[in-house]
Design an enzyme around this catalytic site. Structure first.
Site, short mmCIF file in Angstrom:
data_model
loop_
_atom_site.label_atom_id
_atom_site.label_comp_id
_atom_site.label_asym_id
_atom_site.label_seq_id
_atom_site.Cartn_x
_atom_site.Cartn_y
_atom_site.Cartn_z
N LYS A 100 50.27 -14.54 34.97
CA LYS A 100 50.03 -12.94 34.62
C LYS A 100 50.11 -12.20 35.97
O LYS A 100 49.01 -11.57 36.17
CB LYS A 100 48.65 -12.97 33.97
CG LYS A 100 48.72 -13.25 32.49
CD LYS A 100 47.64 -13.04 31.73
CE LYS A 100 47.56 -13.61 30.39
NZ LYS A 100 47.29 -15.15 30.07
N PHE A 101 51.15 -12.08 36.80
CA PHE A 101 51.14 -11.42 37.97
C PHE A 101 51.04 -9.87 37.49
O PHE A 101 51.29 -9.67 36.43
CB PHE A 101 52.54 -11.74 38.61
CG PHE A 101 52.89 -13.06 39.12
CD1 PHE A 101 52.14 -13.34 40.44
CD2 PHE A 101 53.47 -14.20 38.49
CE1 PHE A 101 52.50 -14.53 41.02
CE2 PHE A 101 53.68 -15.12 39.14
CZ PHE A 101 53.22 -15.50 40.40
N ALA A 102 50.45 -9.11 38.70
CA ALA A 102 50.18 -7.64 38.16
C ALA A 102 49.90 -6.86 39.56
O ALA A 102 49.23 -5.98 39.39
CB ALA A 102 48.76 -7.53 37.25
N ILE A 104 52.19 -5.23 43.22
CA ILE A 104 53.41 -4.64 43.71
C ILE A 104 54.46 -5.86 44.10
O ILE A 104 53.84 -6.79 44.35
CB ILE A 104 53.16 -3.70 44.92
CG1 ILE A 104 52.62 -4.20 46.10
CG2 ILE A 104 52.40 -2.55 44.57
CD1 ILE A 104 52.89 -3.80 47.29
O1 S5P Z 1 47.40 -12.25 25.11
C1 S5P Z 1 47.34 -13.47 25.61
C2 S5P Z 1 48.13 -13.78 26.56
C3 S5P Z 1 47.97 -15.29 26.95
S1 S5P Z 1 49.19 -16.09 27.88
N1 S5P Z 1 46.52 -14.20 25.09
C4 S5P Z 1 46.24 -15.31 25.26
O2 S5P Z 1 45.30 -16.04 24.93
N2 S5P Z 1 47.05 -15.76 26.20
C5 S5P Z 1 46.70 -17.39 26.81
O3 S5P Z 1 46.99 -18.30 25.75
C6 S5P Z 1 45.47 -17.57 27.55
O4 S5P Z 1 45.42 -17.33 28.63
C7 S5P Z 1 44.92 -19.27 26.91
O5 S5P Z 1 45.44 -20.08 28.30
C8 S5P Z 1 45.95 -19.16 25.79
C9 S5P Z 1 45.22 -19.38 24.58
O6 S5P Z 1 44.39 -20.37 24.52
P1 S5P Z 1 43.44 -20.77 23.14
O7 S5P Z 1 42.44 -21.69 23.68
O8 S5P Z 1 42.80 -19.40 22.80
O9 S5P Z 1 44.42 -21.29 22.26
#
Ligand code: S5P
Length: 279
Positions: A100-102, A104
């Protein structure tokens, strides 16, 4: 609505969508999903190298992708990612570092190529928030494109109260569209087919992959704002392409159960995909 429906690629098989992609990682992913009959990405959010590799050995055959948060691993060494790459070749899955780069462009290019983790050297796919503007893609692409890596933009999120909605999501889609010809951005983290919802200006041959977290079969959420939907809701009802499952799989205490749960999610996700493409 009609032009949207005519250009939708949701009814096609993953394999039939390969020609619409120029990114090498996307092509490889689409091919191996049909080959292994899986649209499951397992998110292995554990803090010890041994545990991470053990989960991957158990779920590797059931998934098309393993997602990591490499910065949570306490005993990190380069041999961890070497072993992970070896397993990805043996068991045929892609590696997705959920960084999740964010920042510049210049900063993210350094964060992607360098530091302790040297993410671009081992991770086939990574992701970025569109918030800094187009420069984030230029910066990441300068490192990742020559290595045939791929990038996803976070157009939406799964957590309660998140701000990635409406106009923000539309602009994320527009940003990806502006960079489509460069063949680095190939999809979104999103909850639905956001590019079809914002279809104005879409080329007829446009295709983006939608990878979707917030997937669970047994619970509806956690105490920190996560919200879960079932594989059927995600793949069949919302037209997403990949289900991302973390705690629903690696959270099982019994190691054998981890494997069983991975198969359970794989089978639910695949059933929904077959139903969708049969329509
Ligand atoms: O909106 C998001 C984006 C991501 S990448 N919501 C998320 O939950 N994730 C990632 O998906 C989060 O960082 C975690 O690694 C995974 C969900 O994990 P869980 O244990 O809730 O299934």
């Amino acid at each position: 609505m009609s032009s949207q429906a005519s250009s939708s690629k949701a009814g096609l098989s993953y394999t039939d969508r390969i020609p619409f992609h120029s990114n090498a990682a996307a092509k490889q992913l689409l091919a191996l999903m049909d080959k292994k009959q899986t649209n499951l990405c397992v998110s292995v959010d554990v803090t010890k190298s041994d545990e991470l590799l053990e989960v991957v050995r158990r779920v590797g055959k059931s998934c098309c992708m393993v997602k990591t948060h490499i910065d949570v691993v306490e005993d990190y060494s380069h041999s961890l990612v070497e072993e992970l790459v070896k397993l990805s070749e043996e068991l045929e899955f892609m590696i997705f570092e959920d960084r999740k780069f964010a920042d510049i462009g210049n900063t993210v290019s350094l964060q992607y190529s360098s530091g302790v983790h040297k993410i671009a050297s081992w991770s086939h796919i990574t992701n970025a928030h569109p918030i800094p503007g187009d420069g984030i893609i230029t910066g990441l692409s300068s490192v990742g494109k020559p290595l045939d890596r791929g990038l996803l933009l976070l157009a939406e999120m799964s957590s309660k109260g998140n701000l990635a909605t409406g106009e923000y999501t539309r602009q994320a889609v527009e940003m990806a569209r502006r960079h489509r010809d460069e063949g680095f951005v190939f999809g979104f983290i999103a909850m639905k087919r956001v590019h079809e919802e914002h279809s104005a200006g879409a080329a007829e041959d446009e295709d983006f992959m939608i990878l979707t977290p917030g997937v669970g079969l047994d619970v509806k959420g956690d105490k920190m704002g996560q919200q879960y939907r079932t594989p059927k809701e995600v793949i069949l009802d919302s037209g997403c392409d990949v289900i991302i499952v973390g705690r629903g799989i690696y959270g099982k205490t019994d190691e054998q159960e981890v494997k069983v749960e991975a198969e359970r999610y794989r089978s639910e996700g695949w059933k929904a995909y077959l139903e969708r493409t049969r329509k």
